[in-house]
Design a protein around this motif. Structure first.
Motif, PDB file in Angstrom:
ATOM      1  N   GLY A  83      13.716  -7.204  -1.284  1.00 20.91           N
ATOM      2  CA  GLY A  83      14.134  -5.929  -0.442  1.00 20.91           C
ATOM      3  C   GLY A  83      15.594  -5.921  -0.336  1.00 20.91           C
ATOM      4  O   GLY A  83      16.307  -6.665  -0.979  1.00 20.91           O
ATOM      5  N   SER A  84      16.150  -4.572   0.189  1.00 17.79           N
ATOM      6  CA  SER A  84      17.602  -4.517   0.007  1.00 17.79           C
ATOM      7  C   SER A  84      18.258  -5.081   0.682  1.00 17.79           C
ATOM      8  O   SER A  84      19.501  -5.309   0.631  1.00 17.79           O
ATOM      9  CB  SER A  84      17.785  -2.813   0.350  1.00 17.79           C
ATOM     10  OG  SER A  84      17.370  -2.445   1.688  1.00 17.79           O
ATOM     11  N   ASP A  85      17.575  -5.883   1.930  1.00 16.07           N
ATOM     12  CA  ASP A  85      18.352  -6.848   2.527  1.00 16.07           C
ATOM     13  C   ASP A  85      18.373  -8.041   2.194  1.00 16.07           C
ATOM     14  O   ASP A  85      18.938  -9.066   2.738  1.00 16.07           O
ATOM     15  CB  ASP A  85      17.665  -6.773   3.820  1.00 16.07           C
ATOM     16  CG  ASP A  85      16.301  -7.172   3.930  1.00 16.07           C
ATOM     17  OD1 ASP A  85      15.728  -7.333   2.953  1.00 16.07           O
ATOM     18  OD2 ASP A  85      15.637  -7.362   5.163  1.00 16.07           O
ATOM     19  N   ALA A  86      18.165  -8.366   0.942  1.00 14.15           N
ATOM     20  CA  ALA A  86      17.962  -9.888   0.211  1.00 14.15           C
ATOM     21  C   ALA A  86      19.187  -9.964  -0.808  1.00 14.15           C
ATOM     22  O   ALA A  86      18.789 -11.129  -1.631  1.00 14.15           O
ATOM     23  CB  ALA A  86      16.539  -9.927  -0.152  1.00 14.15           C
ATOM     24  N   ALA A  87      20.292  -9.397  -0.888  1.00 11.47           N
ATOM     25  CA  ALA A  87      21.216  -9.632  -1.786  1.00 11.47           C
ATOM     26  C   ALA A  87      21.650 -11.110  -1.671  1.00 11.47           C
ATOM     27  O   ALA A  87      21.756 -11.761  -2.724  1.00 11.47           O
ATOM     28  CB  ALA A  87      22.457  -8.854  -1.751  1.00 11.47           C
ATOM     29  N   GLU A  88      21.688 -11.561  -0.534  1.00  8.31           N
ATOM     30  CA  GLU A  88      22.187 -13.098  -0.359  1.00  8.31           C
ATOM     31  C   GLU A  88      20.999 -14.100  -0.889  1.00  8.31           C
ATOM     32  O   GLU A  88      21.366 -14.973  -1.442  1.00  8.31           O
ATOM     33  CB  GLU A  88      22.343 -13.422   1.071  1.00  8.31           C
ATOM     34  CG  GLU A  88      23.082 -14.789   1.240  1.00  8.31           C
ATOM     35  CD  GLU A  88      23.565 -14.979   2.628  1.00  8.31           C
ATOM     36  OE1 GLU A  88      23.663 -16.197   3.202  1.00  8.31           O
ATOM     37  OE2 GLU A  88      23.501 -13.881   3.456  1.00  8.31           O
ATOM     38  N   VAL A  89      19.857 -13.733  -0.598  1.00  8.03           N
ATOM     39  CA  VAL A  89      18.649 -14.468  -1.237  1.00  8.03           C
ATOM     40  C   VAL A  89      18.560 -14.538  -2.671  1.00  8.03           C
ATOM     41  O   VAL A  89      18.582 -15.379  -3.338  1.00  8.03           O
ATOM     42  CB  VAL A  89      17.291 -14.004  -0.828  1.00  8.03           C
ATOM     43  CG1 VAL A  89      16.203 -14.597  -1.336  1.00  8.03           C
ATOM     44  CG2 VAL A  89      17.200 -14.129   0.782  1.00  8.03           C
ATOM     45  N   SER A  90      19.044 -13.493  -3.395  1.00 11.84           N
ATOM     46  CA  SER A  90      18.914 -13.388  -4.906  1.00 11.84           C
ATOM     47  C   SER A  90      20.231 -14.173  -5.506  1.00 11.84           C
ATOM     48  O   SER A  90      20.050 -14.980  -6.548  1.00 11.84           O
ATOM     49  CB  SER A  90      19.318 -11.996  -5.156  1.00 11.84           C
ATOM     50  OG  SER A  90      19.534 -11.840  -6.683  1.00 11.84           O
ATOM     51  N   ALA A  91      21.431 -14.064  -4.786  1.00  6.28           N
ATOM     52  CA  ALA A  91      22.582 -14.853  -5.169  1.00  6.28           C
ATOM     53  C   ALA A  91      22.300 -16.087  -4.988  1.00  6.28           C
ATOM     54  O   ALA A  91      22.731 -17.032  -5.772  1.00  6.28           O
ATOM     55  CB  ALA A  91      23.749 -14.188  -4.331  1.00  6.28           C
ATOM     56  N   SER A 119       9.278 -10.570   1.980  1.00  6.78           N
ATOM     57  CA  SER A 119       9.275  -9.871   0.436  1.00  6.78           C
ATOM     58  C   SER A 119       8.732  -8.268   0.622  1.00  6.78           C
ATOM     59  O   SER A 119       7.511  -8.313   1.203  1.00  6.78           O
ATOM     60  CB  SER A 119       9.017 -10.567  -0.503  1.00  6.78           C
ATOM     61  OG  SER A 119       9.658 -11.738  -0.849  1.00  6.78           O
ATOM     62  N   LEU A 120       9.119  -7.274  -0.144  1.00  6.68           N
ATOM     63  CA  LEU A 120       8.494  -5.969  -0.363  1.00  6.68           C
ATOM     64  C   LEU A 120       7.083  -6.348  -1.028  1.00  6.68           C
ATOM     65  O   LEU A 120       6.008  -5.686  -0.528  1.00  6.68           O
ATOM     66  CB  LEU A 120       9.163  -5.081  -1.298  1.00  6.68           C
ATOM     67  CG  LEU A 120      10.763  -4.411  -0.870  1.00  6.68           C
ATOM     68  CD1 LEU A 120      10.969  -3.418  -2.007  1.00  6.68           C
ATOM     69  CD2 LEU A 120      10.257  -3.792   0.561  1.00  6.68           C
ATOM     70  N   ALA A 121       6.909  -7.216  -1.920  1.00  9.08           N
ATOM     71  CA  ALA A 121       5.406  -7.836  -2.478  1.00  9.08           C
ATOM     72  C   ALA A 121       5.786  -8.964  -2.955  1.00  9.08           C
ATOM     73  O   ALA A 121       6.573  -9.510  -3.244  1.00  9.08           O
ATOM     74  CB  ALA A 121       5.257  -6.564  -3.568  1.00  9.08           C
ATOM     75  N   TRP A 122       4.598  -9.599  -3.139  1.00  7.86           N
ATOM     76  CA  TRP A 122       4.511 -10.806  -3.949  1.00  7.86           C
ATOM     77  C   TRP A 122       3.312 -10.979  -4.561  1.00  7.86           C
ATOM     78  O   TRP A 122       2.196 -10.429  -4.437  1.00  7.86           O
ATOM     79  CB  TRP A 122       4.489 -12.209  -2.707  1.00  7.86           C
ATOM     80  CG  TRP A 122       3.270 -12.108  -1.643  1.00  7.86           C
ATOM     81  CD1 TRP A 122       3.290 -11.614  -0.511  1.00  7.86           C
ATOM     82  CD2 TRP A 122       2.082 -12.356  -1.677  1.00  7.86           C
ATOM     83  NE1 TRP A 122       2.397 -11.602   0.198  1.00  7.86           N
ATOM     84  CE2 TRP A 122       1.485 -12.429  -0.614  1.00  7.86           C
ATOM     85  CE3 TRP A 122       1.281 -13.002  -2.855  1.00  7.86           C
ATOM     86  CZ2 TRP A 122       0.014 -12.591  -0.323  1.00  7.86           C
ATOM     87  CZ3 TRP A 122       0.007 -13.603  -2.405  1.00  7.86           C
ATOM     88  CH2 TRP A 122      -0.695 -13.121  -1.360  1.00  7.86           C
ATOM     89  N   PHE A 123       3.093 -11.845  -5.619  1.00  9.06           N
ATOM     90  CA  PHE A 123       2.187 -11.869  -6.620  1.00  9.06           C
ATOM     91  C   PHE A 123       1.997 -13.467  -6.913  1.00  9.06           C
ATOM     92  O   PHE A 123       2.832 -13.924  -7.495  1.00  9.06           O
ATOM     93  CB  PHE A 123       2.265 -11.224  -7.892  1.00  9.06           C
ATOM     94  CG  PHE A 123       2.579  -9.890  -7.753  1.00  9.06           C
ATOM     95  CD1 PHE A 123       1.487  -8.611  -7.748  1.00  9.06           C
ATOM     96  CD2 PHE A 123       3.713  -9.109  -7.475  1.00  9.06           C
ATOM     97  CE1 PHE A 123       1.862  -7.297  -7.559  1.00  9.06           C
ATOM     98  CE2 PHE A 123       4.207  -7.995  -7.285  1.00  9.06           C
ATOM     99  CZ  PHE A 123       2.996  -6.985  -7.156  1.00  9.06           C
ATOM    100  N   ASP A 124       0.715 -14.036  -6.889  1.00 11.04           N
ATOM    101  CA  ASP A 124       0.230 -15.429  -6.910  1.00 11.04           C
ATOM    102  C   ASP A 124      -0.232 -15.331  -8.298  1.00 11.04           C
ATOM    103  O   ASP A 124      -1.126 -14.758  -8.509  1.00 11.04           O
ATOM    104  CB  ASP A 124      -0.513 -15.969  -5.981  1.00 11.04           C
ATOM    105  CG  ASP A 124      -1.033 -17.162  -6.177  1.00 11.04           C
ATOM    106  OD1 ASP A 124      -1.198 -17.896  -7.228  1.00 11.04           O
ATOM    107  OD2 ASP A 124      -1.165 -18.068  -5.088  1.00 11.04           O
ATOM    108  N   CYS A 125       0.377 -16.084  -9.141  1.00  8.88           N
ATOM    109  CA  CYS A 125      -0.213 -15.948 -10.706  1.00  8.88           C
ATOM    110  C   CYS A 125      -0.403 -17.404 -11.529  1.00  8.88           C
ATOM    111  O   CYS A 125       0.089 -18.357 -10.951  1.00  8.88           O
ATOM    112  CB  CYS A 125       1.210 -15.097 -11.489  1.00  8.88           C
ATOM    113  SG  CYS A 125       1.648 -13.721 -10.791  1.00  8.88           S
TER     114      CYS A 125
END
Length: 214
Positions: A83-91, A119-125
């Protein structure tokens, strides 16, 4: 009359090609799995839906990614749409710190796959096929589970080497029936939609050296 393109880049120049590809705005995901040494994963732009029946997705992974051998050995992984609040998580997840997943909020699927909490969405693959993709490999995967049932957040976006976020939703464009009933409204609605979709930069990645990214 045919119109020629304005200019071309040297498509064999990786720097020029990367800059051009960066003009395609994408979301950001975290791909993660559980390996012998704990959670392993990377920030990933190259994620896509593949099939609804059966449910499948695909990801593209750098051959030099440290996570790739762990992921292929396990055969299972999860994708978290940030989501848009997760830039720090991405980095954080896109960095090289071997203990990086201790610094991000995790949750676990019923099959034991790690996902980013909230998260906005998750997928278990599960991996079904691995395809050569030059300096990457393309992994096709079955979706074994997905969620959450509802999420109202906006996505974290990446464009021209910067994190971006949606500032406001685009206005709804009238249907084709409305267009036919009211001549000229289609172009007016389209113009309003384009005008209403502007970007709000979140943060630049100046000097960023990819670790497990892409």
């Amino acid at each position: 009359m045919d119109i020629a393109v304005d200019s071309e880049i040297d498509h064999h120049d990786p720097v020029a090609l990367r800059e051009l590809l960066g003009r395609f705005c994408s979301g950001i995901t975290v791909v993660a799995t559980e390996g012998p040494a704990g959670v392993a994963g990377f920030a990933c732009q190259s994620f896509s839906a593949l099939s609804l029946d059966p449910p499948m997705v695909l990801i593209s992974v750098m051959r030099r990614s440290r996570t790739l051998p762990v992921l292929l050995e396990r055969g299972d992984f999860a994708v978290s749409v940030l989501g848009s609040d997760a830039a720090e998580v991405s980095a954080t997840v896109g960095g090289r710190d071997p203990d990086k997943f201790s610094r991000v909020p995790l949750a676990w699927t019923g099959r034991g796959m790690p996902v980013i909490a909230g998260s906005l969405a998750w997928f278990d693959c599960s991996v079904t096929r691995v395809v050569d993709g030059g300096d990457h490999v393309v992994i096709l995967a079955d979706v074994n589970g997905a969620g959450p049932q509802d999420s109202s957040g906006d996505p974290l976006l990446f464009f021209r080497g910067r994190y971006e976020q949606m500032a406001r939703p685009m206005p709804t464009v009238p249907t084709a029936v409305t267009h036919a009933a009211t001549p000229g409204i289609a172009s007016a609605a389209a113009a309003a939609a384009v005008d209403g979709a502007y970007r709000e930069p979140v943060g630049a990645l100046a000097g960023y050296v990819p670790g497990d990214w892409f």
